[in-house]
Design a protein around this motif. Structure first.
Motif, PDB file in Angstrom:
ATOM      1  N   PRO A 214       0.811  -1.228   0.000  1.00 32.31           N
ATOM      2  CA  PRO A 214       0.000   0.000   0.000  1.00 32.31           C
ATOM      3  C   PRO A 214       0.846   1.280   0.000  1.00 32.31           C
ATOM      4  O   PRO A 214       0.508   2.250  -0.692  1.00 32.31           O
ATOM      5  CB  PRO A 214      -0.819  -0.118   1.301  1.00 32.31           C
ATOM      6  CG  PRO A 214      -0.887  -1.579   1.566  1.00 32.31           C
ATOM      7  CD  PRO A 214       0.441  -2.110   1.135  1.00 32.31           C
ATOM      8  N   ILE A 215       1.952   1.282   0.752  1.00 28.25           N
ATOM      9  CA  ILE A 215       2.815   2.464   0.799  1.00 28.25           C
ATOM     10  C   ILE A 215       3.476   2.687  -0.558  1.00 28.25           C
ATOM     11  O   ILE A 215       3.545   3.814  -1.067  1.00 28.25           O
ATOM     12  CB  ILE A 215       3.891   2.298   1.895  1.00 28.25           C
ATOM     13  CG1 ILE A 215       3.220   2.189   3.263  1.00 28.25           C
ATOM     14  CG2 ILE A 215       4.869   3.471   1.880  1.00 28.25           C
ATOM     15  CD1 ILE A 215       4.187   1.900   4.392  1.00 28.25           C
ATOM     16  N   ALA A 216       3.966   1.593  -1.163  1.00 31.69           N
ATOM     17  CA  ALA A 216       4.604   1.693  -2.474  1.00 31.69           C
ATOM     18  C   ALA A 216       3.612   2.161  -3.537  1.00 31.69           C
ATOM     19  O   ALA A 216       3.940   2.986  -4.400  1.00 31.69           O
ATOM     20  CB  ALA A 216       5.202   0.345  -2.865  1.00 31.69           C
ATOM     21  N   LEU A 217       2.377   1.629  -3.469  1.00 31.08           N
ATOM     22  CA  LEU A 217       1.357   2.021  -4.439  1.00 31.08           C
ATOM     23  C   LEU A 217       0.995   3.497  -4.291  1.00 31.08           C
ATOM     24  O   LEU A 217       0.823   4.206  -5.288  1.00 31.08           O
ATOM     25  CB  LEU A 217       0.114   1.148  -4.260  1.00 31.08           C
ATOM     26  CG  LEU A 217      -1.060   1.431  -5.209  1.00 31.08           C
ATOM     27  CD1 LEU A 217      -0.634   1.249  -6.664  1.00 31.08           C
ATOM     28  CD2 LEU A 217      -2.244   0.521  -4.884  1.00 31.08           C
ATOM     29  N   ALA A 218       0.885   3.957  -3.042  1.00 35.35           N
ATOM     30  CA  ALA A 218       0.575   5.372  -2.792  1.00 35.35           C
ATOM     31  C   ALA A 218       1.673   6.272  -3.364  1.00 35.35           C
ATOM     32  O   ALA A 218       1.384   7.306  -3.984  1.00 35.35           O
ATOM     33  CB  ALA A 218       0.416   5.619  -1.292  1.00 35.35           C
ATOM     34  N   ALA A 219       2.938   5.884  -3.177  1.00 27.99           N
ATOM     35  CA  ALA A 219       4.066   6.663  -3.705  1.00 27.99           C
ATOM     36  C   ALA A 219       4.059   6.666  -5.233  1.00 27.99           C
ATOM     37  O   ALA A 219       4.308   7.696  -5.878  1.00 27.99           O
ATOM     38  CB  ALA A 219       5.378   6.097  -3.176  1.00 27.99           C
ATOM     39  N   PHE A 220       3.748   5.496  -5.828  1.00 26.54           N
ATOM     40  CA  PHE A 220       3.699   5.391  -7.294  1.00 26.54           C
ATOM     41  C   PHE A 220       2.607   6.298  -7.861  1.00 26.54           C
ATOM     42  O   PHE A 220       2.818   6.999  -8.864  1.00 26.54           O
ATOM     43  CB  PHE A 220       3.456   3.937  -7.687  1.00 26.54           C
ATOM     44  CG  PHE A 220       3.170   3.746  -9.151  1.00 26.54           C
ATOM     45  CD1 PHE A 220       4.191   3.787 -10.087  1.00 26.54           C
ATOM     46  CD2 PHE A 220       1.867   3.528  -9.596  1.00 26.54           C
ATOM     47  CE1 PHE A 220       3.927   3.616 -11.443  1.00 26.54           C
ATOM     48  CE2 PHE A 220       1.597   3.362 -10.938  1.00 26.54           C
ATOM     49  CZ  PHE A 220       2.628   3.406 -11.870  1.00 26.54           C
ATOM     50  N   LEU A 221       1.421   6.288  -7.222  1.00 23.64           N
ATOM     51  CA  LEU A 221       0.307   7.100  -7.716  1.00 23.64           C
ATOM     52  C   LEU A 221       0.582   8.593  -7.560  1.00 23.64           C
ATOM     53  O   LEU A 221       0.156   9.401  -8.403  1.00 23.64           O
ATOM     54  CB  LEU A 221      -0.983   6.709  -6.990  1.00 23.64           C
ATOM     55  CG  LEU A 221      -1.528   5.319  -7.317  1.00 23.64           C
ATOM     56  CD1 LEU A 221      -2.714   4.971  -6.424  1.00 23.64           C
ATOM     57  CD2 LEU A 221      -1.939   5.234  -8.792  1.00 23.64           C
ATOM     58  N   LYS A 222       1.306   8.968  -6.510  1.00 21.96           N
ATOM     59  CA  LYS A 222       1.695  10.376  -6.360  1.00 21.96           C
ATOM     60  C   LYS A 222       2.544  10.824  -7.545  1.00 21.96           C
ATOM     61  O   LYS A 222       2.348  11.905  -8.101  1.00 21.96           O
ATOM     62  CB  LYS A 222       2.467  10.578  -5.053  1.00 21.96           C
ATOM     63  CG  LYS A 222       1.606  10.743  -3.817  1.00 21.96           C
ATOM     64  CD  LYS A 222       2.448  10.936  -2.573  1.00 21.96           C
ATOM     65  CE  LYS A 222       3.213  12.238  -2.619  1.00 21.96           C
ATOM     66  NZ  LYS A 222       4.015  12.457  -1.388  1.00 21.96           N
ATOM     67  N   GLU A 223       3.499   9.983  -7.906  1.00 24.58           N
ATOM     68  CA  GLU A 223       4.363  10.302  -9.041  1.00 24.58           C
ATOM     69  C   GLU A 223       3.570  10.302 -10.353  1.00 24.58           C
ATOM     70  O   GLU A 223       3.751  11.168 -11.209  1.00 24.58           O
ATOM     71  CB  GLU A 223       5.505   9.281  -9.139  1.00 24.58           C
ATOM     72  CG  GLU A 223       6.521   9.381  -8.032  1.00 24.58           C
ATOM     73  CD  GLU A 223       7.329  10.665  -8.112  1.00 24.58           C
ATOM     74  OE1 GLU A 223       7.595  11.135  -9.243  1.00 24.58           O
ATOM     75  OE2 GLU A 223       7.681  11.211  -7.046  1.00 24.58           O
ATOM     76  N   MET A 224       2.683   9.332 -10.489  1.00 27.70           N
ATOM     77  CA  MET A 224       1.909   9.183 -11.726  1.00 27.70           C
ATOM     78  C   MET A 224       1.044  10.418 -12.007  1.00 27.70           C
ATOM     79  O   MET A 224       0.930  10.856 -13.159  1.00 27.70           O
ATOM     80  CB  MET A 224       1.034   7.932 -11.628  1.00 27.70           C
ATOM     81  CG  MET A 224       0.203   7.642 -12.862  1.00 27.70           C
ATOM     82  SD  MET A 224      -0.703   6.084 -12.680  1.00 27.70           S
ATOM     83  CE  MET A 224      -1.661   6.081 -14.200  1.00 27.70           C
ATOM     84  N   PHE A 225       0.454  10.967 -10.945  1.00 24.64           N
ATOM     85  CA  PHE A 225      -0.432  12.128 -11.126  1.00 24.64           C
ATOM     86  C   PHE A 225       0.249  13.441 -10.729  1.00 24.64           C
ATOM     87  O   PHE A 225      -0.424  14.448 -10.516  1.00 24.64           O
ATOM     88  CB  PHE A 225      -1.728  11.912 -10.334  1.00 24.64           C
ATOM     89  CG  PHE A 225      -2.555  10.767 -10.850  1.00 24.64           C
ATOM     90  CD1 PHE A 225      -3.216  10.867 -12.064  1.00 24.64           C
ATOM     91  CD2 PHE A 225      -2.640   9.581 -10.143  1.00 24.64           C
ATOM     92  CE1 PHE A 225      -3.973   9.802 -12.551  1.00 24.64           C
ATOM     93  CE2 PHE A 225      -3.397   8.516 -10.618  1.00 24.64           C
ATOM     94  CZ  PHE A 225      -4.061   8.621 -11.834  1.00 24.64           C
ATOM     95  N   ASP A 226       1.575  13.387 -10.637  1.00 24.11           N
ATOM     96  CA  ASP A 226       2.390  14.583 -10.435  1.00 24.11           C
ATOM     97  C   ASP A 226       1.981  15.359  -9.174  1.00 24.11           C
ATOM     98  O   ASP A 226       1.803  16.583  -9.199  1.00 24.11           O
ATOM     99  CB  ASP A 226       2.299  15.490 -11.663  1.00 24.11           C
ATOM    100  CG  ASP A 226       3.404  16.543 -11.684  1.00 24.11           C
ATOM    101  OD1 ASP A 226       4.473  16.289 -11.089  1.00 24.11           O
ATOM    102  OD2 ASP A 226       3.192  17.615 -12.284  1.00 24.11           O
ATOM    103  N   VAL A 227       1.809  14.629  -8.084  1.00 21.38           N
ATOM    104  CA  VAL A 227       1.509  15.251  -6.790  1.00 21.38           C
ATOM    105  C   VAL A 227       2.790  15.223  -5.957  1.00 21.38           C
ATOM    106  O   VAL A 227       3.211  14.164  -5.493  1.00 21.38           O
ATOM    107  CB  VAL A 227       0.382  14.504  -6.045  1.00 21.38           C
ATOM    108  CG1 VAL A 227       0.103  15.149  -4.689  1.00 21.38           C
ATOM    109  CG2 VAL A 227      -0.887  14.470  -6.889  1.00 21.38           C
ATOM    110  N   ASP A 228       3.431  16.367  -5.787  1.00 18.30           N
ATOM    111  CA  ASP A 228       4.663  16.398  -4.998  1.00 18.30           C
ATOM    112  C   ASP A 228       4.340  16.530  -3.516  1.00 18.30           C
ATOM    113  O   ASP A 228       3.170  16.655  -3.116  1.00 18.30           O
ATOM    114  CB  ASP A 228       5.597  17.525  -5.462  1.00 18.30           C
ATOM    115  CG  ASP A 228       4.951  18.901  -5.377  1.00 18.30           C
ATOM    116  OD1 ASP A 228       3.964  19.055  -4.614  1.00 18.30           O
ATOM    117  OD2 ASP A 228       5.432  19.824  -6.056  1.00 18.30           O
ATOM    118  N   ASP A 229       5.374  16.506  -2.680  1.00 18.46           N
ATOM    119  CA  ASP A 229       5.164  16.548  -1.225  1.00 18.46           C
ATOM    120  C   ASP A 229       4.464  17.826  -0.791  1.00 18.46           C
ATOM    121  O   ASP A 229       3.641  17.817   0.136  1.00 18.46           O
ATOM    122  CB  ASP A 229       6.510  16.422  -0.496  1.00 18.46           C
ATOM    123  CG  ASP A 229       7.110  15.025  -0.648  1.00 18.46           C
ATOM    124  OD1 ASP A 229       6.352  14.098  -0.977  1.00 18.46           O
ATOM    125  OD2 ASP A 229       8.324  14.871  -0.424  1.00 18.46           O
TER     126      ASP A 229
END
Length: 402
Positions: A214-229
């Motif tokens: 779940p943590i890895a998927l959340a990080a991947f989706l952040k990158e995919m939809f260009d959501v930075d920190d």
């Protein structure tokens, strides 16, 4: 119901039993469907159910058993359902509760049967000198140790259900803690056994995978939809209180560019272990942030029950966000009405609230604050237990400023 059902997939994955769904999933679904509605139960099905009940596989889910106890509390003790339902009107009224309880039960039992059959296969393969009876007993013990089992919940935790100041469903959180400890202990024990070494290594590997995916998927989706920190932090700042410290899965953007997300913590059975890391990431790694995360995860044991919380807020005149429940300049009758509405909203059954959201989505009606409802989103939330939320930043700023 959807969240209860889907959260169990995490347990099955953590014990390296996920691939058993292809073999035993259909049989388990048939057994539990007939158990819920009570028809077409052949002698073979009855024997299978009795077999699973005798081994402690069925009828021991933490949520279903706690729900059953709540019904007993509500009716002031043990109730013979058949005797209670002799009158036709009472029988009609009681039927939905029986189905609801059976459904909660089946949502746990479906996964437990699949996991049990998987554990049997593993033991039969690696312990060829064991009898079938011994394999059955050991497989059943593994399921009781590593998946939610109400019979294992300490009496003190069960008693918390009757304390009006504490959240009602405390058993599931207690079982999550017990199950995680037991999965690790079981894997270590198996790795020390030459016959089961491979089983133990796989169990430990899949346990870590269930926590990490779940943590890895959340990080991947952040990158995919260009959501930075920075945007993630800004989103959490204006999100609902229950989303701020949760594992958010970004699933897209609205036409205006605002991020869309789903709160995965609702269906992740191990979310209480992730909360300290999420808070530490936002606030900086420190003893204070870790403690805050741990206490947040354990909130079911001490958090104020919804109805009691609403009652306290009604008397105090403002909610936990500091918003006034009624206008001090209004007359007494209007203030009383506003406070009564606040209390009733907290006490209304969830399906009424969901039905109201679907109605508003269908008719295109907005809330006084301008919030819109999407029909596909609301129906999807009922089916999957996950509601996709769009953070409309301009609307949020206007609303909060007002």
């Amino acid at each position: 119901h959807a969240r209860n059902f889907f959260s169990n997939f995490g347990y099955v994955l953590a014990n390296d039993n996920f691939f058993e769904y292809a073999r035993s999933g259909k049989d388990s679904a048939v057994i539990n469907f007939k158990e819920i509605f009570g028809f077409a139960r052949t002698p073979e099905i009855e024997d299978r159910i009795r077999y699973y009940v005798r081994l402690g596989i069925m009828h021991q889910g933490a949520v279903s058993q706690e729900f059953k106890d709540i019904l007993k509390d509500f009716s002031a003790g043990e109730v013979d359902i058949e005797e209670y339902s002799q009158k036709k009107l009472l029988k009609i009224a009681k039927a939905p509760l029986r189905v609801i309880q059976a459904a909660y039960q089946a949502e746990d039992d479906f996964h437990k049967i699949v996991a049990f059959e998987s554990e049997k296969r593993k033991l039969a393969k690696h312990k060829k000198n064991w009898s079938q009876e011994k394999i059955d007993r050991e497989a059943a013990q593994i399921i009781r140790d590593t998946m939610p089992d109400y019979s294992q919940v300490p009496t003190a935790v069960k008693a918390l259900r009757r304390v009006p100041l504490v959240g009602t469903f405390t058993s599931f959180t207690a079982e999550v803690l017990r199950n995680n400890h037991n999965i690790i202990a079981r894997a270590i024990t198996e790795m020390k056994d030459p016959d089961l070494k491979v089983v133990g290594i796989r169990r430990m590997s899949f346990f870590m995978m269930a926590h990490a995916v779940p943590i890895a998927l959340a990080a991947f989706l952040k990158e995919m939809f260009d959501v930075d920190d920075e945007e993630d932090e800004a989103t959490r700042a204006i999100a609902a209180p229950w989303d701020k410290d949760s594992l958010l899965m970004y699933v897209g953007r609205s036409p205006s560019g605002d991020p869309k997300y789903a709160n995965f913590s609702y269906t992740d059975p191990f979310s209480i272990f992730k909360t300290p890391f999420i808070i530490s990431q936002r606030e900086g790694l420190s003893a204070t942030s870790i403690t805050k995360g741990v206490m947040k995860g354990l909130e079911p044991f001490y958090g104020v029950e919804i109805g009691t919380k609403a009652l306290i807020e009604t008397f105090e005149g403002e909610d936990d966000l500091g918003r006034k429940i009624s206008n001090d300049n209004d007359d007494v009758l209007t203030q009383t009405k506003d406070r009564a509405i606040h209390l009733l909203k907290a006490l209304e059954p969830g399906f009424l609230r969901t039905g109201e959201r679907i109605r508003r989505a269908y008719t295109g009606e907005k809330t006084p604050s301008g919030k819109e409802f999407d029909l596909a989103t609301e129906i999807g939330a009922v089916i999957t237990g996950q509601r996709v939320t769009t953070v409309r930043r301009q609307d949020a700023v206007k609303y909060r400023t007002w």
